[in-house]
Design a protein around this motif. Structure first.
Motif, PDB file in Angstrom:
ATOM      1  N   SER A   1       4.469 -15.150  52.376  1.00 22.53           N
ATOM      2  CA  SER A   1       4.723 -14.712  51.002  1.00 22.53           C
ATOM      3  C   SER A   1       4.265 -15.770  50.007  1.00 22.53           C
ATOM      4  O   SER A   1       3.671 -15.453  48.969  1.00 22.53           O
ATOM      5  CB  SER A   1       6.222 -14.430  50.827  1.00 22.53           C
ATOM      6  OG  SER A   1       6.496 -14.029  49.509  1.00 22.53           O
ATOM      7  N   THR A   2       4.515 -17.047  50.329  1.00 22.66           N
ATOM      8  CA  THR A   2       4.097 -18.140  49.448  1.00 22.66           C
ATOM      9  C   THR A   2       2.582 -18.225  49.350  1.00 22.66           C
ATOM     10  O   THR A   2       2.013 -18.417  48.277  1.00 22.66           O
ATOM     11  CB  THR A   2       4.655 -19.486  49.957  1.00 22.66           C
ATOM     12  OG1 THR A   2       6.079 -19.405  50.017  1.00 22.66           O
ATOM     13  CG2 THR A   2       4.251 -20.630  49.049  1.00 22.66           C
TER      14      THR A   2
ATOM     15  N   SER B   1       0.728  -8.876  52.588  1.00 23.43           N
ATOM     16  CA  SER B   1       1.872  -9.710  52.955  1.00 23.43           C
ATOM     17  C   SER B   1       2.782  -8.988  53.945  1.00 23.43           C
ATOM     18  O   SER B   1       3.213  -9.566  54.948  1.00 23.43           O
ATOM     19  CB  SER B   1       2.654 -10.086  51.695  1.00 23.43           C
ATOM     20  OG  SER B   1       3.769 -10.881  52.020  1.00 23.43           O
TER      21      SER B   1
ATOM     22  N   GLU C   1      15.159 -17.532  62.528  1.00 27.83           N
ATOM     23  CA  GLU C   1      14.805 -18.496  61.476  1.00 27.83           C
ATOM     24  C   GLU C   1      13.294 -18.733  61.435  1.00 27.83           C
ATOM     25  O   GLU C   1      12.703 -18.857  60.363  1.00 27.83           O
ATOM     26  CB  GLU C   1      15.546 -19.822  61.714  1.00 27.83           C
ATOM     27  CG  GLU C   1      17.041 -19.752  61.432  1.00 27.83           C
ATOM     28  CD  GLU C   1      17.750 -21.028  61.826  1.00 27.83           C
ATOM     29  OE1 GLU C   1      17.186 -21.792  62.649  1.00 27.83           O
ATOM     30  OE2 GLU C   1      18.863 -21.262  61.340  1.00 27.83           O
TER      31      GLU C   1
ATOM     32  N   GLN D   1       3.530 -10.142  57.763  1.00 32.29           N
ATOM     33  CA  GLN D   1       4.912 -10.468  58.125  1.00 32.29           C
ATOM     34  C   GLN D   1       5.379  -9.659  59.330  1.00 32.29           C
ATOM     35  O   GLN D   1       6.019 -10.201  60.238  1.00 32.29           O
ATOM     36  CB  GLN D   1       5.828 -10.219  56.924  1.00 32.29           C
ATOM     37  CG  GLN D   1       5.709 -11.282  55.834  1.00 32.29           C
ATOM     38  CD  GLN D   1       6.576 -10.962  54.623  1.00 32.29           C
ATOM     39  OE1 GLN D   1       7.410 -10.081  54.672  1.00 32.29           O
ATOM     40  NE2 GLN D   1       6.365 -11.683  53.538  1.00 32.29           N
TER      41      GLN D   1
ATOM     42  N   ASP E   1      11.722 -15.796  59.778  1.00 31.85           N
ATOM     43  CA  ASP E   1      11.979 -15.846  58.335  1.00 31.85           C
ATOM     44  C   ASP E   1      11.108 -16.909  57.658  1.00 31.85           C
ATOM     45  O   ASP E   1      10.578 -16.695  56.564  1.00 31.85           O
ATOM     46  CB  ASP E   1      13.457 -16.134  58.060  1.00 31.85           C
ATOM     47  CG  ASP E   1      14.361 -14.970  58.458  1.00 31.85           C
ATOM     48  OD1 ASP E   1      13.828 -13.856  58.625  1.00 31.85           O
ATOM     49  OD2 ASP E   1      15.577 -15.186  58.612  1.00 31.85           O
ATOM     50  N   GLU E   2      10.983 -18.063  58.311  1.00 28.42           N
ATOM     51  CA  GLU E   2      10.143 -19.136  57.756  1.00 28.42           C
ATOM     52  C   GLU E   2       8.682 -18.688  57.663  1.00 28.42           C
ATOM     53  O   GLU E   2       7.991 -18.979  56.696  1.00 28.42           O
ATOM     54  CB  GLU E   2      10.248 -20.399  58.620  1.00 28.42           C
ATOM     55  CG  GLU E   2      11.576 -21.133  58.494  1.00 28.42           C
ATOM     56  CD  GLU E   2      11.682 -22.290  59.475  1.00 28.42           C
ATOM     57  OE1 GLU E   2      10.664 -22.611  60.145  1.00 28.42           O
ATOM     58  OE2 GLU E   2      12.780 -22.868  59.582  1.00 28.42           O
TER      59      GLU E   2
ATOM     60  N   SER F   1       1.382 -15.607  47.164  1.00 25.21           N
ATOM     61  CA  SER F   1       1.782 -15.709  45.764  1.00 25.21           C
ATOM     62  C   SER F   1       0.706 -16.386  44.928  1.00 25.21           C
ATOM     63  O   SER F   1       0.534 -16.076  43.750  1.00 25.21           O
ATOM     64  CB  SER F   1       3.106 -16.474  45.638  1.00 25.21           C
ATOM     65  OG  SER F   1       2.931 -17.834  45.975  1.00 25.21           O
TER      66      SER F   1
ATOM     67  N   ALA G   1       7.625 -15.607  57.474  1.00 26.82           N
ATOM     68  CA  ALA G   1       7.517 -14.594  56.424  1.00 26.82           C
ATOM     69  C   ALA G   1       7.477 -15.252  55.052  1.00 26.82           C
ATOM     70  O   ALA G   1       6.708 -14.851  54.165  1.00 26.82           O
ATOM     71  CB  ALA G   1       8.694 -13.621  56.509  1.00 26.82           C
ATOM     72  N   GLU G   2       8.300 -16.295  54.863  1.00 31.11           N
ATOM     73  CA  GLU G   2       8.323 -17.011  53.594  1.00 31.11           C
ATOM     74  C   GLU G   2       6.998 -17.722  53.348  1.00 31.11           C
ATOM     75  O   GLU G   2       6.474 -17.738  52.231  1.00 31.11           O
ATOM     76  CB  GLU G   2       9.476 -18.025  53.602  1.00 31.11           C
ATOM     77  CG  GLU G   2       9.602 -18.850  52.333  1.00 31.11           C
ATOM     78  CD  GLU G   2       9.954 -18.019  51.123  1.00 31.11           C
ATOM     79  OE1 GLU G   2       9.597 -18.434  50.010  1.00 31.11           O
ATOM     80  OE2 GLU G   2      10.579 -16.946  51.293  1.00 31.11           O
TER      81      GLU G   2
END
Length: 848
Positions: A263-264, A41, A253, A45, A256-257, A267, A259-260
């Motif tokens: 990460s999701t 991850s 943004e 990222q 960040d999106e 997960s 990266a999220e």
């Protein structure tokens, strides 16, 4: 008490080794999972963030609601050249770049697809005033400048052996293109770093392939020196379309999106792996509890003496817990170190299987360290708490006289009552879940957990009749077999805890095998029953297919009928629905559906056929009329000409493609069904492939290929699950070894007496092996039985959505699982049996 606990740990190093190994494996799985997912991850990222270095504000099409788009249910309109020009001129903007991108399948020199299919992309090279695109610096050659030219990313070029001047074969939506490589560039694109490929066209060519002339899928604006992203964003918002069909986002943004999102996506993998780590630890709890129960039982006189000289119950319990803390700490620290190695190994293994991970350091976060240590210590102490508490409650006089050993009738009645209640509640919840459709998942999951715990509690009760059933087989082995059976039922609780560890692993393995085999059979039946077509042609990534493909197939000798399946978004009674366009004249020759009302014959013009679920939801029947808003916003009325039973291959609202085409902004097919005069033959398949240019991006599948593709997916999934569950089975093996080893120690005097009255070493070995075999088979029988029950119950849920579902019991695999359980028992007994046979009979007889 601390010194006493430490002395006991050091005095029983060998006996506690198996416990340490059981906890170590579980902790290593947990820490390895966290290290691996955090490392991957973090690498993605950082790589992704580099890709946004050239973007301060990005403008993208915004779907919005249909009303904001003038009633159009289709995709938001692409960005225009006019918006690009306005964006470049706002205050604080240094430059604006228009981007067009999409799927681009690139074939290597061996004809196979490069990248991993859906990660192979194409985009445009957008030169600035200096004639260069800062996003893609050219390492070799020059940028593409015409229809027959492309540039390739350096990693793909190196992997495939392409150089400037080479001609490559590629496909965007079906037809084969053969452009020339004019340049090789470097990029920070995270998609490329992950093993994908990127091909660049000049902007005009890219727009022709992915959009329309003058249209872009994204506009990236760079801020001038001294202008913040927020300030530039506020200026950009002033030039956006007033109808809300475009939206602006800052580069931060976006990063960040992304990266999220990464990460999701990780997960899910992390959760799946941690579930199996949890199973291993759960199985390990039985081993730990067993070990401490036996250790405490062997030291009852010692504990009683401590009580007699003034130690309180709390101090005795605390002594056992301190031992558990020390064992858990050693196991957790060792497991963490092993897990770091596992994490590094998984990253390397991922690369060897074709998956690529961007370069980056191994990430061992403080959270990983704390989690691993807590898991190891807490699991061990929880498992040891009950034996410690039980030991503390034994009266000193009773312990010194060894009358504590047998469990009271009251305790067994209480245990069996609790087990029966839990099992009954679990069965009731599972059965209730089978009648509730999609809503039954929660009660079924809860019921499965209750039943598993209930059976574990009842296992001592079940052990006697089940093991007694094996008595005729054990008689073959004479006195050794008889003694093995008696030893297996001598301490039902210990036998139950040992067998339960194996039971849990086999329950999961069997249940998953039953579900996978049943679903596979249902998909096979669905493909056979619903397809009359000989072949289904689609893109390898399941992306859009050019209508030119169907035209080529229609003109091919030997092809008797073709029909595309093309999707188009629409609004029906205010709800978003997809319309599927088919060839009304030929679809009846290519698809066999179970029509409840009407048939294919009436299809055409404004008449459509719908699946029964959609008809029920809207209250339609044969002859019903309903309003529809097409993709382009125009309204119309369709009439139901037939209602059919939908399946996983065909469902929804289907109408003639000629009725749908005028409303589509870009006509593409999901797939094309083909029927040939000679049926599905190797020659016909080869003819179709040749007609499509031997395109590796296009899949030509017959019914067997479709079934095999699904089977391959299930096989891969099952193999992964088997590999992960093997960890639980390994822990269970350690439990059997541990139990037998300590049982041999407890029965040293008895074994010495058996040797003294004439039982030879081979007989002793055979006795221990038979005991192990019986215990393992007992766990195997329970696990396979529960697995079949859970597989049947889950199948009842699946059957509510797949009409062709039927239960398939994999007798061969279940026999193999039972044989593996027997093998586990035999292997686990090797060391304890050898140890028992080598006991000195005189020393053993004198032992207390």
């Amino acid at each position: 008490m601390f010194r006493t606990a430490l002395r006991n740990v050091l005095a029983h190093k060998a006996r506690l080794l198996m416990t340490v190994l059981a906890v170590l494996l579980g902790v290593a799985f947990v820490s390895g999972t966290l290290v691996f997912t955090n490392t991957v991850s973090d690498a993605f990222q950082k790589s992704s963030a580099q890709g946004f270095d050239h973007v301060d504000v990005a403008i993208k099409p915004e779907q919005g609601d249909a009303g904001a788009q003038g009633g159009r249910p289709g995709a938001a309109p692409a960005l225009t050249q006019e918006l690009l020009d306005r964006s470049a001129k706002v205050d604080g903007a240094a430059s604006a770049t228009g981007t067009v991108s999409g799927f681009a399948a690139l074939a290597g020199k061996d004809g196979e697809l490069l990248g991993d299919g859906w990660s192979t992309r194409g985009a445009n090279y957008f030169p600035g005033p200096d004639g260069k695109d800062d996003r893609y610096p050219m390492r070799d050659g020059r940028a593409p400048s015409g229809k027959g030219e492309i540039a390739l990313d350096a990693k793909t070029a190196e992997r495939a052996g392409f150089e400037v001047g080479d001609t490559v074969r590629m496909s965007i939506d079906g037809p084969v293109l053969t452009p020339k490589v004019t340049g090789i560039f470097t990029t920070d694109d995270g998609n490329v770093a992950a093993g994908g490929s990127l091909a660049l066209f000049d902007t005009k060519t890219a727009q022709g392939l992915y959009a329309k002339p003058g249209e872009f899928s994204e506009i990236d604006v760079r801020a001038a020196a001294g202008t913040s992203q927020a300030a530039l964003m506020s200026e950009i918002e002033k030039v956006l379309p007033k109808n809300g069909t475009a939206a602006a986002t800052t580069g931060k943004e976006l990063a960040d999106e992304q990266a999220e999102a990464i990460s999701t996506s990780m997960s899910g993998m992390r959760t799946g792996l941690l579930v199996f780590a949890g199973i291993s630890l759960f199985v390990g709890i039985f081993i730990i509890a067993n070990t401490f129960t036996m250790l405490v039982a062997q030291r009852t006189k010692e504990l009683a003496l401590m009580r007699a000289v003034g130690a309180s119950r709390r101090q005795v319990t605390r002594s056992v817990l301190i031992e558990a803390f020390l064992v858990g700490t050693v196991a957790a620290v060792t497991g963490l170190a092993a897990g770091i190695g596992i994490g590094a190994g998984l990253r390397s293994l991922m690369g060897s299987f074709g998956g690529s991970v961007p370069d980056g350091p191994l990430v061992v976060s403080p959270a990983t360290v704390i989690t691993s240590l807590l898991v190891g210590v807490v699991v061990t102490m929880l498992a040891a708490w009950l034996p410690g508490r039980r030991a503390a409650k034994i009266p000193p006089v009773a312990a010194m006289n060894s009358v504590h050993a047998a469990a009271s009738t009251k305790s067994l009645v209480v245990r069996n009552t609790i087990g029966a209640l839990l099992s009954g509640a679990g069965v009731a919840a599972v059965l209730a879940g089978t009648t509730m459709g999609d809503d039954g998942k929660l009660p079924m999951g809860l019921g499965a957990a209750l039943l598993l715990v209930g059976v574990f509690v009842l296992t001592p009760l079940l052990s006697r009749p089940v093991i007694a059933a094996a008595a005729p087989l054990l008689k073959v082995f004479g006195i050794s077999g008889k003694l093995a059976r008696q030893n297996a039922v001598r301490n039902p609780r210990r036998t139950a805890a040992t067998a339960s560890a194996l039971m849990i692993g086999l329950t999961l393995i069997t249940g998953m095998t039953v579900i996978a085999g049943s679903v596979q059979k249902s998909i096979d039946k669905m493909a056979t029953d619903s397809l009359r077509a000989d072949y289904v042609v689609s893109m390898a990534n399941f992306g859009p297919l050019s209508p030119d493909v169907e035209q080529k197939l229609k003109d091919l000798d030997g092809v008797t009928a073709t029909s595309p399946l093309r999707n188009s978004p629409s609004l029906v009674d205010g709800e978003r629905e997809y319309l599927t366009g088919v060839d009304a004249k030929t679809i009846g020759q290519l698809a066999e559906l179970d029509f409840r009302q009407g048939s294919w014959d009436a299809l055409g013009g404004a008449k459509a056929v719908v699946d029964s679920d959609t008809a029920k939801r809207f209250g339609w029947k044969d002859g019903s009329r309903f309003p529809v808003t097409y993709e382009d916003g125009k309204k119309g009325t369709l009439q139901v000409a037939g209602v059919y039973q939908g399946n996983e291959m065909m469902r929804g609202i289907m109408l003639d493609k000629d009725r749908l085409a005028p409303h589509q902004s870009r006509i593409t097919d999901m797939q094309v069904m083909v029927k040939t005069s000679d049926g599905a033959t190797p020659a016909a398949k080869e003819s179709i492939r040749e007609a499509l240019g031997d395109n590796p991006a296009v899949a030509v599948d017959d019914k067997k290929d479709i079934s095999d593709g699904i089977a391959q997916m299930f096989t891969l999934m099952l193999n992964m699950l088997y590999g992960l569950l093997a960890m639980a089975v390994i822990v269970a093996v350690l439990g059997v070894i541990n139990t037998l080893a300590m049982s041999v120690f407890e029965r040293s005097q008895e074994i010495g007496m058996l040797r003294a009255i004439g039982l030879d070493r081979k007989g002793i070995k055979r006795m221990v092996r038979m005991e192990s075999l019986v215990i393992s088979l007992f766990g195997g029988v329970l696990g396979i039985g529960l697995g079949v029950f859970f597989g049947w119950a889950a199948g009842e849920l699946i059957g509510s959505s797949i009409a062709t579902y039927e239960l398939v019991l994999p007798w061969g695999r279940m026999g193999l699982f039972l044989a593996l359980a027997a093998l586990v028992g035999i292997l686990a007994a090797l060391w304890p049996a050898r140890r028992a046979a080598r006991l000195n009979m005189l020393s053993a007889i004198k032992a207390e």
